[in-house]
Design a protein around this motif. Structure first.
Motif, PDB file in Angstrom:
ATOM      1  N   ALA A  54       0.829  -1.209   0.000  1.00 17.58           N
ATOM      2  CA  ALA A  54       0.000   0.000   0.000  1.00 17.58           C
ATOM      3  C   ALA A  54       0.860   1.254   0.000  1.00 17.58           C
ATOM      4  CB  ALA A  54      -0.934  -0.007   1.208  1.00 17.58           C
ATOM      5  N   ILE A  55       1.907   1.276   0.806  1.00 11.00           N
ATOM      6  CA  ILE A  55       2.786   2.441   0.875  1.00 11.00           C
ATOM      7  C   ILE A  55       3.503   2.645  -0.454  1.00 11.00           C
ATOM      8  CG2 ILE A  55       4.863   3.374   1.969  1.00 11.00           C
ATOM      9  CD1 ILE A  55       3.900   1.947   4.569  1.00 11.00           C
ATOM     10  N   ARG A  56       3.999   1.563  -1.038  1.00 11.86           N
ATOM     11  CA  ARG A  56       4.689   1.668  -2.332  1.00 11.86           C
ATOM     12  C   ARG A  56       3.748   2.195  -3.415  1.00 11.86           C
ATOM     13  NH1 ARG A  56       6.468  -3.042  -2.382  1.00 11.86           N
ATOM     14  NH2 ARG A  56       4.846  -4.036  -3.624  1.00 11.86           N
ATOM     15  N   THR A  57       2.547   1.638  -3.476  1.00 10.94           N
ATOM     16  CA  THR A  57       1.568   2.085  -4.470  1.00 10.94           C
ATOM     17  C   THR A  57       1.234   3.557  -4.286  1.00 10.94           C
ATOM     18  OG1 THR A  57       0.597  -0.130  -4.616  1.00 10.94           O
ATOM     19  CG2 THR A  57      -0.768   1.710  -5.361  1.00 10.94           C
ATOM     20  N   LYS A  58       1.045   3.956  -3.032  1.00 12.33           N
ATOM     21  CA  LYS A  58       0.696   5.346  -2.731  1.00 12.33           C
ATOM     22  C   LYS A  58       1.800   6.304  -3.181  1.00 12.33           C
ATOM     23  CE  LYS A  58       0.604   6.160   1.626  1.00 12.33           C
ATOM     24  NZ  LYS A  58       1.859   6.908   1.862  1.00 12.33           N
ATOM     25  N   LEU A  59       3.040   5.948  -2.905  1.00 15.35           N
ATOM     26  CA  LEU A  59       4.164   6.812  -3.293  1.00 15.35           C
ATOM     27  C   LEU A  59       4.274   6.926  -4.811  1.00 15.35           C
ATOM     28  CD1 LEU A  59       6.936   5.777  -0.735  1.00 15.35           C
ATOM     29  CD2 LEU A  59       5.626   7.901  -0.788  1.00 15.35           C
ATOM     30  N   VAL A  60       4.107   5.820  -5.517  1.00 14.10           N
ATOM     31  CA  VAL A  60       4.190   5.856  -6.979  1.00 14.10           C
ATOM     32  C   VAL A  60       3.098   6.752  -7.552  1.00 14.10           C
ATOM     33  CG1 VAL A  60       3.887   4.488  -9.084  1.00 14.10           C
ATOM     34  CG2 VAL A  60       5.327   3.624  -7.239  1.00 14.10           C
ATOM     35  N   LEU A  61       1.897   6.651  -7.032  1.00 10.05           N
ATOM     36  CA  LEU A  61       0.789   7.485  -7.510  1.00 10.05           C
ATOM     37  C   LEU A  61       1.057   8.957  -7.236  1.00 10.05           C
ATOM     38  CD1 LEU A  61      -2.271   5.321  -6.382  1.00 10.05           C
ATOM     39  CD2 LEU A  61      -1.439   5.643  -8.713  1.00 10.05           C
ATOM     40  N   GLU A  62       1.574   9.268  -6.055  1.00 11.44           N
ATOM     41  CA  GLU A  62       1.851  10.665  -5.702  1.00 11.44           C
ATOM     42  C   GLU A  62       2.975  11.252  -6.550  1.00 11.44           C
ATOM     43  OE1 GLU A  62       0.452  10.511  -1.030  1.00 11.44           O
ATOM     44  OE2 GLU A  62       2.447   9.837  -1.593  1.00 11.44           O
ATOM     45  N   ILE A  63       4.022  10.481  -6.732  1.00 11.35           N
ATOM     46  CA  ILE A  63       5.168  10.972  -7.498  1.00 11.35           C
ATOM     47  C   ILE A  63       4.795  11.144  -8.966  1.00 11.35           C
ATOM     48  CG2 ILE A  63       7.490  10.376  -8.293  1.00 11.35           C
ATOM     49  CD1 ILE A  63       7.756   8.860  -5.537  1.00 11.35           C
ATOM     50  N   SER A  64       3.994  10.222  -9.490  1.00 10.87           N
ATOM     51  CA  SER A  64       3.622  10.253 -10.903  1.00 10.87           C
ATOM     52  C   SER A  64       2.433  11.151 -11.181  1.00 10.87           C
ATOM     53  CB  SER A  64       3.303   8.833 -11.385  1.00 10.87           C
ATOM     54  OG  SER A  64       4.370   7.953 -11.133  1.00 10.87           O
ATOM     55  N   ALA A  65       1.779  11.650 -10.138  1.00 13.03           N
ATOM     56  CA  ALA A  65       0.562  12.475 -10.273  1.00 13.03           C
ATOM     57  C   ALA A  65      -0.523  11.740 -11.037  1.00 13.03           C
ATOM     58  CB  ALA A  65       0.880  13.803 -10.950  1.00 13.03           C
ATOM     59  N   ILE A  66      -0.641  10.432 -10.774  1.00 12.81           N
ATOM     60  CA  ILE A  66      -1.677   9.612 -11.397  1.00 12.81           C
ATOM     61  C   ILE A  66      -2.888   9.597 -10.485  1.00 12.81           C
ATOM     62  CG2 ILE A  66      -2.285   7.282 -12.160  1.00 12.81           C
ATOM     63  CD1 ILE A  66       0.685   6.833 -12.728  1.00 12.81           C
ATOM     64  N   GLU A  67      -4.065   9.759 -11.046  1.00 15.13           N
ATOM     65  CA  GLU A  67      -5.294   9.733 -10.273  1.00 15.13           C
ATOM     66  C   GLU A  67      -5.907   8.337 -10.353  1.00 15.13           C
ATOM     67  OE1 GLU A  67      -8.048  12.757 -11.294  1.00 15.13           O
ATOM     68  OE2 GLU A  67      -6.542  14.343 -11.393  1.00 15.13           O
ATOM     69  N   PRO A  68      -5.888   7.572  -9.256  1.00 16.03           N
ATOM     70  CA  PRO A  68      -6.539   6.256  -9.275  1.00 16.03           C
ATOM     71  C   PRO A  68      -8.049   6.441  -9.363  1.00 16.03           C
ATOM     72  CG  PRO A  68      -5.820   6.799  -7.067  1.00 16.03           C
ATOM     73  CD  PRO A  68      -5.333   7.910  -7.950  1.00 16.03           C
ATOM     74  N   GLN A  69      -8.658   5.903 -10.378  1.00 16.75           N
ATOM     75  CA  GLN A  69     -10.061   6.201 -10.663  1.00 16.75           C
ATOM     76  C   GLN A  69     -10.991   5.908  -9.488  1.00 16.75           C
ATOM     77  OE1 GLN A  69     -11.220   7.777 -13.424  1.00 16.75           O
ATOM     78  NE2 GLN A  69      -9.039   8.021 -13.861  1.00 16.75           N
TER      79      GLN A  69
END
Length: 271
Positions: free
Chosen positions: A223-238
């Motif tokens: 969960a932490i890894r996924t969260k960091l990747v989304l934040e760094i990449s500015a990807i919006e999880p639908q």
């Protein structure tokens, strides 16, 4: 840097000019990120250890490093805060640039070597206030500013959480959440049934804000890894984009539970 390559082609920039654009000022980063981590007594020592290990592993993982390198500048600035009640916010690791495996490992080593602490009460609002002030004190200029806050219960001390959320978002700072629903609420606790909904409706804010809940101890690291990747990449999880406000969620439920159970004057308790 795929974005910069496209820009260079559009404007006929030479390789040197494109490289200078990529480098920017040494203090220019793709993201200024505060990791704000709950250390209240409702987290047992095993959970605190797993949480710490999850951040150590995530910050050095290949998906996170790759996401950083894909940014326009290829670097982010990160600070690590531990929080509990209104009197307990601690900047455990001051702002540090992460731009590759070496700097990521240096950050992770500092974190791994730091002692773990616990403190009373839960003030998400104080954590947001403390974390938001750190951006003005650093030397970096990020294209985005984000507070990443984790916690295992609702706000039960300090300012109203929605007031502080709205104030922080008005500063141009996004808030993402990692609600830790590791234990079922019981009669002796001040936990709530649907912490994910509480975080979604009362805590997170800003464009593309999201929550990633943790329902089991084995989910921490991923969960932490996924969260960091989304934040760094500015990807919006639908599935995690802020929905229309759910009026069924009472953003003052933590304060109400505390008053009903312990009264207004009790300051020192296990939570």
């Amino acid at each position: 840097m795929r974005i910069l390559t496209l820009v260079a082609l559009m404007f006929g920039l030479t390789g040197t000019a494109a490289a200078q654009m990529a480098a920017g000022d040494a203090n220019t980063v793709d993201l200024e990120l505060v990791l704000a981590v709950d250390i209240s007594y409702s987290m047992d020592e095993d959970e605190l250890r797993l949480q710490r290990e999850g951040y150590v592993a995530a910050i050095t993982s290949k998906p996170v490093i790759d996401a950083i390198k894909e940014g326009v500048y290829g670097r982010i600035a990160v600070a690590y805060v531990e929080w509990a009640g209104t009197e307990q916010q601690n900047l455990l690791i001051d702002w540090q640039i992460i731009d590759g495996p070496g700097t990521a490992q240096a950050f992770a080593d500092k974190l791994a070597e730091s002692s773990t602490n616990r403190a009373y009460r839960t003030s998400i609002s104080a954590a947001l206030d403390f974390s938001s002030r750190l951006f003005a004190k650093n030397a970096y200029e990020g294209t985005r500013r984000v507070i990443d806050i984790s916690g295992d219960g609702p706000n039960n001390q300090g300012n109203v959480v929605t007031f502080m959320r709205d104030l922080v978002v008005s500063m141009g700072i996004g808030i993402n959440g990692l609600p830790l629903a590791l234990k079922a609420p019981n009669s002796g606790s001040v936990d709530i049934q649907n912490l994910e909904a509480y975080y979604r409706e009362c805590v997170i804010g800003g464009p593309g804000a999201f929550v990633i809940p943790v329902a089991g101890k084995n989910e921490f690291a991923e969960a932490i890894r996924t969260k960091l990747v989304l934040e760094i990449s500015a990807i919006e999880p639908q599935a995690r984009v802020i929905p229309v406000q759910n009026k069924a969620v009472n953003c003052m439920m933590g304060e109400k539970i505390w008053r009903d159970r312990y009264g207004d004057g009790i300051q020192d308790n296990w939570q």
